[in-house]
Design a protein around this motif. Structure first.
Motif, PDB file in Angstrom:
ATOM      1  N   UNK A  39     -32.599  -0.958 122.201  1.00  7.07           N
ATOM      2  CA  UNK A  39     -32.064  -2.287 121.410  1.00  7.07           C
ATOM      3  C   UNK A  39     -31.007  -1.607 120.578  1.00  7.07           C
ATOM      4  N   UNK A  40     -29.926  -2.318 120.649  1.00  9.33           N
ATOM      5  CA  UNK A  40     -28.876  -1.914 119.640  1.00  9.33           C
ATOM      6  C   UNK A  40     -27.924  -0.746 120.301  1.00  9.33           C
ATOM      7  N   UNK A  41     -28.049  -0.690 121.549  1.00  8.60           N
ATOM      8  CA  UNK A  41     -27.007   0.467 122.325  1.00  8.60           C
ATOM      9  C   UNK A  41     -25.652  -0.252 122.579  1.00  8.60           C
ATOM     10  N   UNK A  42     -24.621   0.696 122.280  1.00  5.38           N
ATOM     11  CA  UNK A  42     -23.278   0.424 122.436  1.00  5.38           C
ATOM     12  C   UNK A  42     -22.858   0.588 124.056  1.00  5.38           C
ATOM     13  N   UNK A  43     -22.828  -0.295 124.726  1.00  2.29           N
ATOM     14  CA  UNK A  43     -22.664  -0.378 126.170  1.00  2.29           C
ATOM     15  C   UNK A  43     -21.134   0.227 126.323  1.00  2.29           C
ATOM     16  N   UNK A  44     -20.383  -0.136 125.584  1.00  2.00           N
ATOM     17  CA  UNK A  44     -19.148   0.375 125.523  1.00  2.00           C
ATOM     18  C   UNK A  44     -18.988   1.737 125.430  1.00  2.00           C
ATOM     19  N   UNK A  45     -19.719   2.160 124.285  1.00  2.00           N
ATOM     20  CA  UNK A  45     -19.812   3.714 123.978  1.00  2.00           C
ATOM     21  C   UNK A  45     -20.507   4.569 125.442  1.00  2.00           C
ATOM     22  N   UNK A  46     -21.498   3.857 125.919  1.00  2.00           N
ATOM     23  CA  UNK A  46     -22.288   4.565 127.023  1.00  2.00           C
ATOM     24  C   UNK A  46     -21.124   4.711 128.168  1.00  2.00           C
ATOM     25  N   UNK A  47     -20.509   3.692 128.331  1.00  2.00           N
ATOM     26  CA  UNK A  47     -19.285   3.610 129.450  1.00  2.00           C
ATOM     27  C   UNK A  47     -18.283   4.752 129.127  1.00  2.00           C
ATOM     28  N   UNK A  48     -17.980   4.688 128.195  1.00  2.00           N
ATOM     29  CA  UNK A  48     -17.007   5.869 127.653  1.00  2.00           C
ATOM     30  C   UNK A  48     -17.515   7.277 127.957  1.00  2.00           C
ATOM     31  N   UNK A  49     -18.727   7.464 127.575  1.00  2.00           N
ATOM     32  CA  UNK A  49     -19.364   8.762 127.859  1.00  2.00           C
ATOM     33  C   UNK A  49     -19.472   8.917 129.247  1.00  2.00           C
ATOM     34  N   UNK A  77     -25.976   6.890 134.398  1.00  2.00           N
ATOM     35  CA  UNK A  77     -25.934   5.437 134.908  1.00  2.00           C
ATOM     36  C   UNK A  77     -27.222   4.787 134.772  1.00  2.00           C
ATOM     37  N   UNK A  78     -28.344   5.604 135.029  1.00  2.00           N
ATOM     38  CA  UNK A  78     -29.698   4.905 134.890  1.00  2.00           C
ATOM     39  C   UNK A  78     -29.920   4.551 133.217  1.00  2.00           C
ATOM     40  N   UNK A  79     -29.415   5.262 132.387  1.00  2.00           N
ATOM     41  CA  UNK A  79     -29.527   4.570 130.934  1.00  2.00           C
ATOM     42  C   UNK A  79     -28.785   3.640 130.941  1.00  2.00           C
ATOM     43  N   UNK A  80     -27.672   3.378 131.320  1.00  2.00           N
ATOM     44  CA  UNK A  80     -26.924   2.189 131.054  1.00  2.00           C
ATOM     45  C   UNK A  80     -27.449   1.032 131.571  1.00  2.00           C
ATOM     46  N   UNK A  81     -28.098   1.425 132.860  1.00  2.00           N
ATOM     47  CA  UNK A  81     -28.904   0.259 133.622  1.00  2.00           C
ATOM     48  C   UNK A  81     -29.902  -0.287 132.940  1.00  2.00           C
ATOM     49  N   UNK A  82     -30.513   0.647 132.457  1.00  2.00           N
ATOM     50  CA  UNK A  82     -31.880   0.153 131.532  1.00  2.00           C
ATOM     51  C   UNK A  82     -31.587  -0.261 130.402  1.00  2.00           C
TER      52      UNK A  82
END
Length: 242
Positions: A39-49, A77-82
């Motif tokens: 919860x509270x994950x920054x999706x944009x930051x994970x996509x940049x990573x 990818x799995x981390x972003x999907x979850x």
């Protein structure tokens, strides 16, 4: 999170080729009864990573291809999907709390308005108090000025009355002094006349005595009387009667 599938790494797929990376991966969906740790994950930051993983991988010269670390890529990818369901749930929670947030904002705004109105009322009350004090001060100043002018006029009138009274008293004293001086002068004249009258009477009596004595002297001895008369003429010069 990433687990190998039931197909062995040495087995072939239906086409007789090695299995693709996705065939080795089985995504385990998160337990909805457990709280999401993402919860509270920054999706944009994970996509940049994820983009950094691809761009930082080694490129194959003259091919335009890149060697990517498959495990790291699939893990990201799995981390972003979850994480996406948690982000969606957080968005839904925010939307569900929209009315509550708006109500709290409205209450806070109303509190700010109430405080501002109370402050405005206080300022107006203080302004009314200041204006009232100013009016009372102006009224007191006018009253004091009127009292001072009245006292000044009364003082001037009293001084004028005192001046006229003093002038009248001085005039009376002058008239009294003149009358007393005239009375003294008249008394002195009367006294002098009385004294001179007494002296005149005494002198007349003395002259009468002298005359009688001379007559007696002339009647007893005519010769002696003649001699005495002759001697008297020599001794006493003849007085001139005016």
């Amino acid at each position: 999170m990433l687990q190998p599938s039931s197909i062995s790494a040495h087995e072939s797929n239906q086409n007789g080729k090695n299995p693709t990376p996705r065939e080795y991966v089985k995504v385990i969906p998160p337990d909805r009864n457990q709280p999401l740790s993402t919860a509270g994950v920054d999706i944009q930051q994970e996509l940049n990573r994820l983009e950094d993983i691809i761009l930082s991988s080694m490129r194959i010269p003259l091919t335009g291809r890149t060697l990517v670390d498959e495990d790291k890529l699939l893990e990201q990818l799995d981390f972003i999907r979850l994480s996406l369901p948690a982000v969606f749930q957080e968005s839904l929670d925010i939307l569900a709390q929209k009315d509550e947030i708006l109500l709290e904002a409205e209450e806070y705004g109303q509190q700010v308005v109430d405080v501002a109105q109370a402050k405005r009322a206080q300022i107006l009350a203080e302004s009314d108090i200041i204006r009232q004090a100013q009016r009372e001060a102006d009224q007191l100043r006018r009253q004091v000025q009127q009292d001072c002018e009245a006292m000044m006029q009364e003082t001037i009138a009293e001084v004028e009355r005192k001046r006229r009274a003093c002038q009248q008293e001085l005039e009376e004293m002058r008239q009294t002094a003149i009358a007393q001086a005239q009375e003294i002068e008249d008394g002195a004249d009367k006294y002098a006349d009385h004294v001179l009258g007494n002296m005149e009477q005494d002198i007349q009596e003395m002259l009468q005595i002298i005359t009688n004595g001379r007559k007696q002297l002339r009647g007893d001895n005519p010769q002696r009387t003649a001699n005495n008369s002759h001697n008297s003429k020599k001794s006493f010069p003849k007085s001139t009667t005016k």
